[in-house]
Design a protein around this motif. Structure first.
Motif, mmCIF file in Angstrom:
data_model
loop_
_atom_site.group_PDB
_atom_site.id
_atom_site.type_symbol
_atom_site.label_atom_id
_atom_site.label_comp_id
_atom_site.label_asym_id
_atom_site.label_seq_id
_atom_site.Cartn_x
_atom_site.Cartn_y
_atom_site.Cartn_z
ATOM 1 N N SER A 669 2.470 3.749 10.876
ATOM 2 C CA SER A 669 3.267 2.471 11.192
ATOM 3 C C SER A 669 2.937 1.082 10.418
ATOM 4 N N THR A 670 3.139 1.271 9.246
ATOM 5 C CA THR A 670 2.910 0.047 8.239
ATOM 6 C C THR A 670 3.814 0.128 6.969
ATOM 7 N N TYR A 671 3.777 -0.972 6.513
ATOM 8 C CA TYR A 671 4.764 -1.127 5.405
ATOM 9 C C TYR A 671 4.019 -0.604 4.069
ATOM 10 N N PRO A 672 4.807 -0.078 3.207
ATOM 11 C CA PRO A 672 4.203 0.022 1.902
ATOM 12 C C PRO A 672 3.344 -0.807 1.350
ATOM 13 N N ARG A 673 2.301 -0.343 0.415
ATOM 14 C CA ARG A 673 1.558 -1.326 -0.413
ATOM 15 C C ARG A 673 0.899 -2.182 0.514
ATOM 16 N N THR A 674 0.031 -1.619 1.587
ATOM 17 C CA THR A 674 -0.356 -2.617 2.434
ATOM 18 C C THR A 674 -2.099 -2.757 2.815
ATOM 19 N N TYR A 675 -2.601 -1.522 1.843
ATOM 20 C CA TYR A 675 -3.914 -1.655 1.997
ATOM 21 C C TYR A 675 -4.584 -1.614 0.641
ATOM 22 N N ASP A 676 -5.863 -2.123 0.436
ATOM 23 C CA ASP A 676 -6.667 -2.324 -0.715
ATOM 24 C C ASP A 676 -7.540 -1.081 -0.787
ATOM 25 N N LEU A 677 -7.989 -0.527 0.076
ATOM 26 C CA LEU A 677 -8.906 0.849 0.099
ATOM 27 C C LEU A 677 -8.586 1.642 1.264
ATOM 28 N N ASP A 701 -0.383 7.145 -1.132
ATOM 29 C CA ASP A 701 0.369 6.435 -2.148
ATOM 30 C C ASP A 701 1.237 5.520 -1.640
ATOM 31 N N ARG A 702 1.922 5.626 -0.289
ATOM 32 C CA ARG A 702 2.740 4.765 0.001
ATOM 33 C C ARG A 702 2.136 3.433 0.502
ATOM 34 N N ILE A 703 0.977 3.822 1.277
ATOM 35 C CA ILE A 703 0.241 2.605 2.021
ATOM 36 C C ILE A 703 -0.738 1.854 1.218
ATOM 37 N N LEU A 704 -0.962 2.438 -0.071
ATOM 38 C CA LEU A 704 -2.270 2.111 -0.862
ATOM 39 C C LEU A 704 -1.354 1.160 -2.076
ATOM 40 N N ARG A 705 -2.223 -0.070 -2.199
ATOM 41 C CA ARG A 705 -1.365 -1.052 -3.108
ATOM 42 C C ARG A 705 -1.959 -0.333 -4.672
ATOM 43 N N PRO A 706 -0.951 -0.481 -5.474
ATOM 44 C CA PRO A 706 -1.427 -0.368 -6.907
ATOM 45 C C PRO A 706 -2.787 -1.066 -7.288
ATOM 46 N N GLU A 707 -3.577 -0.291 -8.089
ATOM 47 C CA GLU A 707 -4.884 -0.535 -8.280
ATOM 48 C C GLU A 707 -5.993 -0.646 -6.949
ATOM 49 N N GLY A 708 -5.421 -0.110 -5.911
ATOM 50 C CA GLY A 708 -6.246 0.162 -4.709
ATOM 51 C C GLY A 708 -6.945 1.494 -4.781
ATOM 52 N N LYS A 709 -8.207 1.516 -4.004
ATOM 53 C CA LYS A 709 -9.001 2.701 -4.390
ATOM 54 C C LYS A 709 -8.722 3.624 -3.079
ATOM 55 N N LEU A 710 -9.183 4.764 -3.382
ATOM 56 C CA LEU A 710 -9.096 5.739 -2.305
ATOM 57 C C LEU A 710 -10.705 6.705 -2.621
ATOM 58 N N ILE A 711 -11.373 6.492 -1.611
ATOM 59 C CA ILE A 711 -12.712 7.227 -1.374
ATOM 60 C C ILE A 711 -12.362 8.402 -0.497
ATOM 61 N N VAL A 712 -12.674 9.655 -1.200
ATOM 62 C CA VAL A 712 -12.446 10.992 -0.435
ATOM 63 C C VAL A 712 -14.064 11.623 -0.320
#
Length: 765
Positions: A669-677, A701-712
């Motif tokens: 329940s958040t808008y797109p492009r709202t998290y940096d990591l 992809d929806r909630i992560l900002r462009p240039e944001g990072k995903l650590i798995v």
């Protein structure tokens, strides 16, 4: 005079040996090889065993350090290479992928040479140097010296060694082809410093080839294995909400079929049956968000291009349009002259609030653009803010773009996605919630999530105005709160802002409940679980306060920040924690683990500029250890506890952190492009048991900002799947790392959007 293997620097062989001599030497060698192959002696009886063990140990030093799920996985001296060194780090990653494969070939070479004469022993050393060169291309200068020595010995090696070199070359080429697209960080320092913890020997004896092969197949890193080379065809979502699409809140077809809207049913979650796999578009002119703390006062207009709220609430200092920026003066409906003054007004009204000490985690209902929560950071308080996606256009999106935690939610017909007895304070400043209607059902929901002894701060016109409607609401609220056994502690007026606030306190015992003459509102049935919340309907009832001192809620947590590191008093040693240890020990061990991981790996080994990171989500949090280890950074972490994970969210709140329950088969329940990591610790492997990974990746992809990072962090099979999808999204692979079937991946989202579109009929007006 005795001569070496090569008597001339030009590489030509000496002619001093006759043909007969050569035949005799070859014959002796063949007899020696036959005797070795036919010998039935155990490996431990081989006189050359110590040499072989040393060779295998040297090989182990070229293998990446063990990926430890319960300890720091990278060294403290990890560092990211500059952009100019990216090509070298790609080669290093490729060579890392084949470490264990080369170990198997080296073992074969060692067996063939182990019973030869001294010159053949030197060949074994040459092979070892050759293998080391293959394993680490990043050490080119060092390897070149080793190779020059090895080349002198290679000319006298057997044809079997030449065959092995060809096999190694083929394996190397295949691995490089698979991983050549990786943009990786330099992890050589980490792998070398951790290697002392490893050993490749097995009780001092050789293992069988069958066992070695089976182990090797498991430990090899499938950067992109064949079975994971699925081709993903991404499309851009065609929906009425456009760049602001939230799948579970913009399911217009489901909303059209609702029987009523009087309880804000149309603002609640209505998730599509099949989660979307398309990608949300970017606003025209989208830019990299402004860094915190400047973002609290100013954001790019092009990132959230909405002006309605500025027109409606500009006079209350919510938000103003200033050229290419949206500016936030820090005001609100109840604090036009700034949130900090209002925060201090509450503290002065009731010193027992003790911002940043007794009060650490609060719930802000109907938050607007969340300026109240944004300025509470200066008092070391975190506010979980929420508001509906309604006519107050993009209010939560503004909050998140500013770097303030918030979600889109409404108090409607269902329980809030939080456990009971967790918030130190609940705040409502003109939050437009009718607390007094229908038996006080909505206020009773706040009672459920408020700690015993916690405060409800109500700043609204019924507190300080005498209009007929306000008087009626005040009388109804007074009757309801008294029946709920809430104590009206104080009422005070803020002369500067010309508003007032009433502060209530929830009881810490059941004496009042038991002495009430009327059971209204009623006590909940004993079978009713106050912590069961997912899609559970609201009920107009109250739960009793815990009185057993060993039960959660019977005592107030320790003062902040002590509560962050201390196991909650209600964790019992007789209970087993998530990782198998006694619960308090499990808690401490998890915290120590994440402090190591964050310090040795995340902060120094991934090449992330943490000054650009503000909004962080731990997508599968256990005890909140990851968030706790990040405490000293200027970030906040949304701790998400998935529905199918251990219910540890109360522990997270007890230590002064915050979070939410969620089902990752649905959109957040958040808008797109709202998290940096985004941080996903074994989330993907758990989720793919129940739903498609592609839909989860589309949500990431929806909630992560462009240039944001995903650590798995996950098993290597899942890591390979996620890496494959990330590459298909044109994301940058910054780092991959694996050992013993466990791996870690760090990728960076790009600005890329596909040209082809997919129309979601249920999201079209």
């Amino acid at each position: 005079m005795a001569q070496g293997k090569y008597s001339r620097v030009d590489g030509k062989k000496s002619s001093s040996c006759s043909t007969a001599t050569i035949i005799v030497v070859v014959g002796v060698c063949l007899v020696g090889v036959w005797m070795f192959m036919s010998s039935s002696a155990a490996p431990g009886q081989n006189s050359d065993l110590p040499v072989i063990q040393e060779s295998k140990q040297k090989e182990s030093t070229k293998v990446s350090s063990q990926f430890e799920d319960n300890s720091g996985d990278l060294s403290s001296d990890d560092s990211a290479k500059d952009e100019s060194n990216q090509e070298n780090t790609q080669n290093e990653e490729s060579s890392t992928n084949e470490n264990d494969t080369n170990t198997e070939d080296e073992s074969k070479s060692t067996e063939e040479n182990s019973n030869s004469n001294e010159s053949e022993n030197s060949n074994s050393e040459s092979n070892e140097s050759e293998s080391s060169n293959t394993n680490s291309e990043s050490n080119e200068s060092e390897s070149s010296n080793t190779n020059s020595e090895s080349n002198e010995s290679e000319n006298s090696n057997s044809d079997s060694n030449e065959s092995e070199k060809k096999e190694e070359k083929v394996e190397k080429d295949e691995t490089e082809e698979n991983s050549s697209d990786n943009k990786t960080e330099d992890l050589s320092a980490a792998t070398q410093s951790e290697i002392s913890k490893e050993t490749n020997t097995q009780n001092g004896a050789f293992s069988t080839q069958e066992a070695e092969s089976a182990t090797e197949k498991q430990s090899q890193k499938p950067s992109i294995s064949k079975k994971n080379q699925e081709v993903y065809q991404w499309k851009t979502c065609n929906v009425s909400a456009g760049p602001d699409y939230i799948p579970c809140l913009d399911n217009l077809e489901a909303i059209r079929h609702l029987h009523g809207r009087s309880h804000y049913e149309h603002r609640e979650r209505h998730c599509p049956t099949d989660p979307p796999t398309c990608l949300v578009s970017l606003p025209v002119g989208y830019k990299t968000p402004i860094k915190w703390p400047r973002s609290r006062e100013q954001i790019w207009y092009s990132n959230v291009p909405h002006t309605k709220l500025a027109a409606v609430k500009g006079h209350q200092n919510w938000v103003k349009v200033t050229g290419e920026y949206l500016s936030f003066p820090g005001g609100g409906t109840q604090f036009k002259n700034g949130a900090l003054h209002y925060i201090d007004f509450i503290q002065n009204t009731l010193p027992d609030i003790a911002w940043g000490k007794r009060t650490r985690v609060i719930l802000d209902v109907g938050c607007g653009v969340a300026s109240f929560g944004g300025y509470l950071f200066e008092r070391d308080v975190v506010a979980f803010s929420f508001a509906p996606k309604d006519e107050h256009e993009a209010q939560v999106q503004f909050a998140l773009e500013r770097g303030i935690p918030a979600i889109s939610a409404v108090m409607g017909t269902k329980r809030l996605p939080f456990p009971s007895k967790i918030f130190d304070v609940v705040h409502c400043a003109r939050c437009r919630v009718p607390w007094h209607i229908e038996g006080g059902k909505l206020l009773l929901e706040l009672n459920r999530v408020l700690r015993p002894g916690g405060y409800f701060v109500w700043s609204a016109t019924p507190v300080y105005q005498n209009k007929t409607e306000d008087v009626e609401i005040w009388e109804a609220m007074s009757k309801l709160t008294k029946a709920m056994c809430w104590e009206l502690v104080v009422i005070n007026n803020d002369k500067l802002n010309e508003v007032g606030a009433a502060i209530y306190r929830k009881p810490t015992s059941n004496e009042c409940y038991e002495s009430r003459q009327q059971n209204e509102p009623p006590l909940c049935d004993k079978k009713d679980d106050p912590d069961a919340v997912w899609n559970v309907q609201l009920e107009a009832c109250m739960h009793k306060v815990p009185t057993d001192e060993s039960v959660r809620g019977s005592k107030w947590p320790e003062m902040w920040p002590q509560r962050l590191e201390s196991p909650p008093y209600w964790l019992k040693s007789s209970e087993v924690g998530v990782y198998g240890k006694p619960a308090p020990e499990d808690f401490t061990s998890d915290y120590e683990n994440w402090k190591r991981v964050v310090a040795k790996s995340y902060l120094t080994g991934l090449g992330i500029d943490w000054s650009t990171v503000r909004n962080v989500m731990d997508m599968r949090s256990i005890y909140g250890g990851f968030a706790a280890a990040m405490r000293d950074l200027k970030i906040w972490v949304m701790n998400v506890v998935p529905l199918d994970s251990p219910d540890t969210l109360p522990i997270i709140y007890e230590r002064g952190l915050f979070g939410i329950y969620h089902d990752w088969c649905e959109s957040f329940s958040t808008y797109p492009r709202t998290y940096d990591l985004l941080h996903a610790d074994h989330l993907f492997s758990d989720t793919k048991k129940r739903c498609k990974l592609q839909s989860l990746m589309a949500e990431v992809d929806r909630i992560l900002r462009p240039e944001g990072k995903l650590i798995v962090r996950d098993n290597i099979e899942t890591i390979a799947e996620v890496e494959n999808m990330a590459k298909s999204l044109n994301w940058i692979v910054r780092m991959t790392y694996n050992k013993d079937n466990e791996g870690m991946l760090c990728v960076e989202k790009s600005f890329w959007r596909p040209d082809e579109v997919e129309t979601l009929s249920y999201a079209i007006e």
